[in-house]
Design a protein around this motif. Sequence first.
Motif, PDB file in Angstrom:
ATOM      1  N   PHE A  65      45.262  40.821   3.766  1.00 20.00           N
ATOM      2  CA  PHE A  65      44.488  39.914   4.796  1.00 20.00           C
ATOM      3  C   PHE A  65      46.043  39.831   5.607  1.00 20.00           C
ATOM      4  CE2 PHE A  65      44.139  35.529   5.730  1.00 20.00           C
ATOM      5  CZ  PHE A  65      42.787  35.719   7.007  1.00 20.00           C
ATOM      6  N   ILE A  66      46.819  39.119   4.722  1.00 19.39           N
ATOM      7  CA  ILE A  66      48.075  38.378   5.248  1.00 19.39           C
ATOM      8  C   ILE A  66      48.780  39.495   5.871  1.00 19.39           C
ATOM      9  CG2 ILE A  66      50.601  37.708   4.633  1.00 19.39           C
ATOM     10  CD1 ILE A  66      49.052  36.553   1.565  1.00 19.39           C
ATOM     11  N   GLN A  68      47.579  42.029   8.002  1.00 18.01           N
ATOM     12  CA  GLN A  68      47.151  41.885   9.270  1.00 18.01           C
ATOM     13  C   GLN A  68      47.604  41.395  10.339  1.00 18.01           C
ATOM     14  OE1 GLN A  68      42.774  43.262   8.076  1.00 18.01           O
ATOM     15  NE2 GLN A  68      43.082  44.810   7.161  1.00 18.01           N
ATOM     16  N   ASN A  69      47.505  39.889   9.179  1.00 16.26           N
ATOM     17  CA  ASN A  69      47.230  38.896  10.557  1.00 16.26           C
ATOM     18  C   ASN A  69      48.842  38.029  11.039  1.00 16.26           C
ATOM     19  OD1 ASN A  69      44.637  38.576  10.544  1.00 16.26           O
ATOM     20  ND2 ASN A  69      44.753  37.560   8.343  1.00 16.26           N
ATOM     21  N   ARG A  70      49.906  38.981   9.941  1.00 20.89           N
ATOM     22  CA  ARG A  70      51.003  38.043  10.191  1.00 20.89           C
ATOM     23  C   ARG A  70      51.874  39.572  11.424  1.00 20.89           C
ATOM     24  NH1 ARG A  70      54.886  40.190   5.835  1.00 20.89           N
ATOM     25  NH2 ARG A  70      54.588  43.019   5.771  1.00 20.89           N
TER      26      ARG A  70
END
Length: 197
Positions: A65-66, A68-70
């Motif tokens: 999740f981290i 993909q979103n950074r």
Amino acid sequence: MSVQKTPDRRGGFDDQKIHWEEDLKPFKRLPREPRQRPDQPVPAVVPMLISFALVGVACFLATSFINQNRPALNFSAPTATFQIIIPAPTEEIPPTATPYIAPTEAPTPQPTEVAVSQPGTIDVGVRVIIVGTGGNGLNFRREPSTSAERIRSLPDGTIYEIVGGPQENQGFVWWQLRDPSDGTIGWGVQNYMQPAP
């Protein structure tokens, strides 16, 4: 059970009624029934493995999740390249001493006999050209003396106007000159002057 004390007897207790052997015998424990342990249908290792698996899955989901979103990192900056330059061997030239040349002022003119101005030669109002200083220039002084303050050096080939003189001092004939470029007035020795054409 034995009687320990009797208040109406003199000694306070009755020896006949105490059963010493019974009282001093150690207590006997009754035998315990063996404890029945329940059979475990699932070994204890299985819940531990399930816990580790759940923690691993949670960590994997969190990192994905981290990631993909950074924001994406920009690695397009130029990279440094190194080039090794090996100088070519050259012939070593030993240092040489530079000869010292002392600074010189304009040559001090040698005394000559005083020449009297004649018509067509150097006189007040005549324009003269500086010659024969050997590239050092004529010393242009405040007063007609070799010890007077030097204003500057007048280079060969320059033209000046005579406004005063002659004056004789220290064996030289001095003429007062005016610089036409800035109007400066000073004295110079006649030996390095000629009438301008």
